[in-house]
Design an enzyme around this catalytic site. Structure first.
Site, PDB file in Angstrom:
ATOM      1  N   ASN A   9       0.856  -1.190   0.000  1.00 12.19           N
ATOM      2  CA  ASN A   9       0.000   0.000   0.000  1.00 12.19           C
ATOM      3  C   ASN A   9       0.889   1.236   0.000  1.00 12.19           C
ATOM      4  O   ASN A   9       1.492   1.571   1.024  1.00 12.19           O
ATOM      5  CB  ASN A   9      -0.906  -0.023   1.232  1.00 12.19           C
ATOM      6  N   LYS A  11      -0.060   4.247  -0.226  1.00 12.19           N
ATOM      7  CA  LYS A  11      -0.749   5.381   0.403  1.00 12.19           C
ATOM      8  C   LYS A  11      -0.580   6.641  -0.470  1.00 12.19           C
ATOM      9  O   LYS A  11      -0.569   6.533  -1.690  1.00 12.19           O
ATOM     10  CB  LYS A  11      -0.264   5.563   1.843  1.00 12.19           C
ATOM     11  N   HIS A  91      -9.363   0.676   5.441  1.00 14.32           N
ATOM     12  CA  HIS A  91      -8.086   0.890   6.139  1.00 14.32           C
ATOM     13  C   HIS A  91      -8.312   1.850   7.302  1.00 14.32           C
ATOM     14  O   HIS A  91      -9.160   2.738   7.231  1.00 14.32           O
ATOM     15  CB  HIS A  91      -7.054   1.456   5.172  1.00 14.32           C
ATOM     16  N   GLU A  93      -6.769   4.316   8.300  1.00 12.99           N
ATOM     17  CA  GLU A  93      -6.608   5.728   7.964  1.00 12.99           C
ATOM     18  C   GLU A  93      -7.859   6.279   7.284  1.00 12.99           C
ATOM     19  O   GLU A  93      -8.167   7.465   7.403  1.00 12.99           O
ATOM     20  CB  GLU A  93      -5.363   5.900   7.087  1.00 12.99           C
ATOM     21  N   GLU A 161      -4.831  -5.285  10.730  1.00 16.10           N
ATOM     22  CA  GLU A 161      -3.821  -4.256  10.944  1.00 16.10           C
ATOM     23  C   GLU A 161      -4.092  -3.542  12.264  1.00 16.10           C
ATOM     24  O   GLU A 161      -4.909  -2.604  12.305  1.00 16.10           O
ATOM     25  CB  GLU A 161      -3.841  -3.233   9.803  1.00 16.10           C
ATOM     26  N   GLY A 167       3.017   1.829  10.960  1.00 11.19           N
ATOM     27  CA  GLY A 167       4.001   2.885  10.814  1.00 11.19           C
ATOM     28  C   GLY A 167       4.719   3.293  12.083  1.00 11.19           C
ATOM     29  O   GLY A 167       5.459   4.274  12.098  1.00 11.19           O
ATOM     30  N   SER A 207       3.790  -2.415  10.389  1.00  9.64           N
ATOM     31  CA  SER A 207       5.237  -2.412  10.586  1.00  9.64           C
ATOM     32  C   SER A 207       5.896  -3.728  10.169  1.00  9.64           C
ATOM     33  O   SER A 207       6.822  -4.206  10.810  1.00  9.64           O
ATOM     34  CB  SER A 207       5.586  -2.074  12.042  1.00  9.64           C
TER      35      SER A 207
END
Length: 247
Positions: A9, A11, A91, A93, A161, A167, A207
């Protein structure tokens, strides 16, 4: 045997110059024994699909409607028309930055299925939810609501996730990954039956990097990874693909 998938991904990263990384990755894996998917920004979908070789291309979101007055959005049909074959949905985000609900994710997944795309449906708990021992309740709710009845082993992938690991460099313990992935598998079998529920691929994300991928892929119900930052460079993503091929 469930198919294995290494998905990247990108992003909101990458212009046309970044497609050199995709070309390099395809050269490194001309005949992969696992599925490889890169999800670049929507501006690059058509270019990426035209030059991706052994690598499949996916989008990072879609609208639930086929067309209409939805400025800035992209439909599943448009994604398919670009040559892409998959789309990431739900996701964290998107759920956090755009207040996206599991009901909206389900509608988008239905649209993806109708357009012939594979829907990669993301689930994950926050650090506060993990600390409150609510992880499995959160995952159960997201899974039940976000996954439409149109899900099959060929058109759906589930990605776990944990939000607190995306991240951050923090990764759940192997025991924590086992617990959640085994739980998701159990819920899928309960809902869809063994033939479908045991065949839907489950990805781990958060990660993932070359140094920890091999250990993560030892987990029985981890069928691959959804990788963020480490997918931007072929030299970082390639060892993760190789670890999955060797698992």
């Amino acid at each position: 045997m469930r198919r294995k998938l290494a998905a990247g991904n990108w992003k909101m990263n990458g212009t046309s110059a970044a497609l050199a990384e995709l070309e390099y990755l395809a050269l490194q894996h001309p005949a992969p024994t696992v599925d490889i998917l890169i999800c670049p920004p929507s501006t690059l979908l058509t270019q990426a699909a035209a030059q991706s070789g052994s690598i499949a291309i996916g989008a990072q979101d879609c609208h639930a409607n086929t067309s209409g007055a939805h400025t800035g959005d992209i439909s599943a049909e448009m994604i398919s028309d670009s040559g892409a074959t998959a789309v990431i949905l739900g996701h964290s985000e998107r759920r956090e930055d755009h207040d996206e609900t599991s009901e909206q994710v389900r509608a988008k997944a239905r649209a993806a299925h109708a357009a012939g795309l594979t829907a990669i449906i993301c689930l994950g708990e926050s650090e506060a939810q993990r600390d409150a021992a609510n992880t499995l309740d959160i995952i159960a709710g997201q899974l039940a609501i976000s996954t439409p009845d149109t899900a099959t082993a060929s058109n759906t992938v589930i990605a776990y996730e944990p939000i607190w690991a995306i991240g951050t460099g923090r990764v759940p313990t192997i025991e924590q990954i086992i617990e959640v992935h085994d739980f998701i598998r159990e819920k899928l079998i309960e809902r869809f039956g063994a033939d479908i529920g045991d065949a839907i691929p489950l990805l781990y994300g958060g990660s993932v990097k070359p140094s920890n991928a091999a250990e993560i892929f030892t987990v029985a119900n981890v069928d691959g990874a959804l990788v963020g930052g480490a997918s931007l460079k072929a030299e970082d993503f390639s060892p993760i693909i190789s670890a999955l091929e060797n698992s």
